[in-house]
Design a protein around this motif. Sequence first.
Motif, short mmCIF file in Angstrom:
data_model
loop_
_atom_site.label_atom_id
_atom_site.label_comp_id
_atom_site.label_asym_id
_atom_site.label_seq_id
_atom_site.Cartn_x
_atom_site.Cartn_y
_atom_site.Cartn_z
N VAL A 285 -5.70 27.90 -28.46
CA VAL A 285 -5.87 29.24 -29.02
C VAL A 285 -5.42 30.27 -27.99
N ASP A 286 -4.46 31.11 -28.39
CA ASP A 286 -3.94 32.14 -27.49
C ASP A 286 -3.44 31.56 -26.17
N GLY A 287 -2.98 30.32 -26.21
CA GLY A 287 -2.48 29.69 -25.01
C GLY A 287 -3.55 29.04 -24.15
N HIS A 288 -4.82 29.28 -24.45
CA HIS A 288 -5.91 28.70 -23.66
C HIS A 288 -6.27 27.31 -24.19
N VAL A 289 -6.65 26.43 -23.28
CA VAL A 289 -7.10 25.09 -23.65
C VAL A 289 -8.48 24.82 -23.05
N CYS A 290 -9.11 25.85 -22.47
CA CYS A 290 -10.33 25.65 -21.70
C CYS A 290 -11.59 25.56 -22.55
N ARG A 291 -11.47 25.73 -23.87
CA ARG A 291 -12.66 25.68 -24.72
C ARG A 291 -12.85 24.33 -25.40
N VAL A 292 -12.04 23.35 -25.03
CA VAL A 292 -12.20 22.02 -25.61
C VAL A 292 -13.38 21.33 -24.94
N ASP A 293 -13.98 20.40 -25.68
CA ASP A 293 -15.11 19.64 -25.14
C ASP A 293 -14.59 18.45 -24.33
N LEU A 294 -15.01 18.40 -23.06
CA LEU A 294 -14.63 17.28 -22.21
C LEU A 294 -15.76 16.27 -22.17
N PRO A 295 -15.45 14.98 -22.26
CA PRO A 295 -16.51 13.96 -22.19
C PRO A 295 -17.07 13.87 -20.78
N ALA A 296 -18.23 13.27 -20.66
CA ALA A 296 -18.80 13.03 -19.34
C ALA A 296 -17.87 12.10 -18.57
N PRO A 297 -17.68 12.36 -17.29
CA PRO A 297 -16.75 11.52 -16.52
C PRO A 297 -17.23 10.08 -16.44
N THR A 298 -16.28 9.15 -16.49
CA THR A 298 -16.61 7.73 -16.37
C THR A 298 -17.20 7.42 -15.01
N ASP A 299 -16.59 8.01 -13.98
CA ASP A 299 -17.07 7.81 -12.61
C ASP A 299 -17.24 9.19 -11.96
N PRO A 300 -18.45 9.73 -11.94
CA PRO A 300 -18.65 11.07 -11.36
C PRO A 300 -18.32 11.15 -9.88
N THR A 301 -18.28 10.01 -9.19
CA THR A 301 -18.01 10.02 -7.75
C THR A 301 -16.52 9.97 -7.42
N ALA A 302 -15.67 9.84 -8.44
CA ALA A 302 -14.23 9.79 -8.20
C ALA A 302 -13.75 11.13 -7.67
N PRO A 303 -12.77 11.14 -6.76
CA PRO A 303 -12.28 12.41 -6.20
C PRO A 303 -11.63 13.27 -7.28
N LEU A 304 -11.90 14.56 -7.23
CA LEU A 304 -11.29 15.47 -8.19
C LEU A 304 -9.80 15.62 -7.93
N PHE A 305 -9.42 15.54 -6.67
CA PHE A 305 -8.02 15.69 -6.31
C PHE A 305 -7.55 14.44 -5.55
N PRO A 306 -7.22 13.38 -6.29
CA PRO A 306 -6.75 12.15 -5.64
C PRO A 306 -5.28 12.27 -5.25
N THR A 307 -4.84 11.36 -4.43
CA THR A 307 -3.42 11.29 -4.13
C THR A 307 -2.70 10.76 -5.36
N VAL A 308 -1.47 11.20 -5.55
CA VAL A 308 -0.66 10.77 -6.70
C VAL A 308 0.67 10.24 -6.17
N HIS A 309 0.99 9.02 -6.54
CA HIS A 309 2.25 8.42 -6.11
C HIS A 309 3.42 9.09 -6.82
N LYS A 310 4.58 9.02 -6.22
CA LYS A 310 5.76 9.65 -6.83
C LYS A 310 6.10 9.05 -8.19
N THR A 311 5.53 7.87 -8.50
CA THR A 311 5.75 7.25 -9.81
C THR A 311 4.79 7.80 -10.86
N GLY A 312 3.86 8.67 -10.44
CA GLY A 312 2.89 9.24 -11.37
C GLY A 312 1.56 8.51 -11.39
#
Length: 400
Positions: A285-312
């Motif tokens: 809506v109006d370009g925003h996507v922040c009002r969608v419902d996100l499920p509870a994380p599978t692993d709450p202890t996982a890093p929010l900003f992990p490393t990402v390989h160049k392969t994705g």
Amino acid sequence: MPLAGERQVDLDAGAAVSEQPAPAQELGADAVRRVWAAVEASTALATKAAYRSDWARFERWCHEQGQASLPAHPLTVAAYVTEAAGEQRPPKVGESGSGTRWRYSPATLARWVSSINQFHTAAGLDAPGRAEVVRRALAGIRRGRATPPARRAPLLLEDIRQLLETLRLAFHQWPAGVIARRDAALLLLGFATAARRSELVGLTVGDVAVHRVDGLHITVRKSKTDQEARGTVKAVPYGRDPQTCPPCAYTRWRQLLDTAADLSPAEQRRPVMAALFQQAGDPGVDGHVCRVDLPAPTDPTAPLFPTVHKTGALSGRGMSGQAVNEVLARRAAAAGYTDAQIAKLGGHSLRSGFVTEAFRQGADAHAIMRQTGHRNPTILETYAREHAPLVGNAVTKLGL
């Protein structure tokens, strides 16, 4: 190695027990070990490593000079730092100019003195670095150098917009889009929370909660000024512009994280790619996507900003503080910043950018401290003086 007649002191748990008065008879060995384990935990690992390195250097110097290192005389410590203060670095290959390049900064010398003090107090001795002769020696070194400290340049809101413009080109590409989504969330959350880079890379998925009214509630569990991990919550509101809305960037990134959760790198490709392209066809809506419902994380202890390989492929390992610097440098280069401008950027640029932008938008020091966690408004004046010099300045009232 300690010299003859000297006492050896270590900051490791239990090592200082022999330097302390004997405990009462009813206090058993296990209880003593628990006490010193608690003492050990009071200092961060990186801090202890720096203390030991500094102390080893001081011991070597004392051995060469025929001086006692423990206990050390204040004049010995003063001579140690003043000698080091005179050392210069050799010129770099191809370097021109005759400017002096000091080997050690005044801040480094002051840290050495602090380390010497720590080892003395751990042994139950007076700290020689607190003597007036050492204090004045350090003050004289600082005055003699008379050079301003090197500070990171702030990234203001307009700078963030420029960096995001280049990121958007890769948002729906594979595999560059995965890294672009992460970097966009990193930039916007780092800026909006005024987080230190160590706080930013230390966040886990479970540290972020979506609030229906406020936006995001982000729990910083430990920081430079909160070594006891009492924790603090930083609120990040919904943005007006979907391009710079932190909850939108977080939502898009969380969707990719959730898709890759519990999958091996080889299994991630198809579902993550599908999620990335699905985002391209759902502007919200109006370009925003922040009002969608996100499920509870599978692993709450996982890093929010992990490393990402160049392969994705997303890893289970969080980014380092240095990796944040590299992200900023890479994105700034793509946005057309010069080498000289990039050299002044670092992880702290997001935090200093928040403070500077807030001052320019009329926020007062108390309101800024609510987000940054600063305890002394005097520190904020440095940002105002260097990066927002016209804010509250009478020169703007002259009618020139």
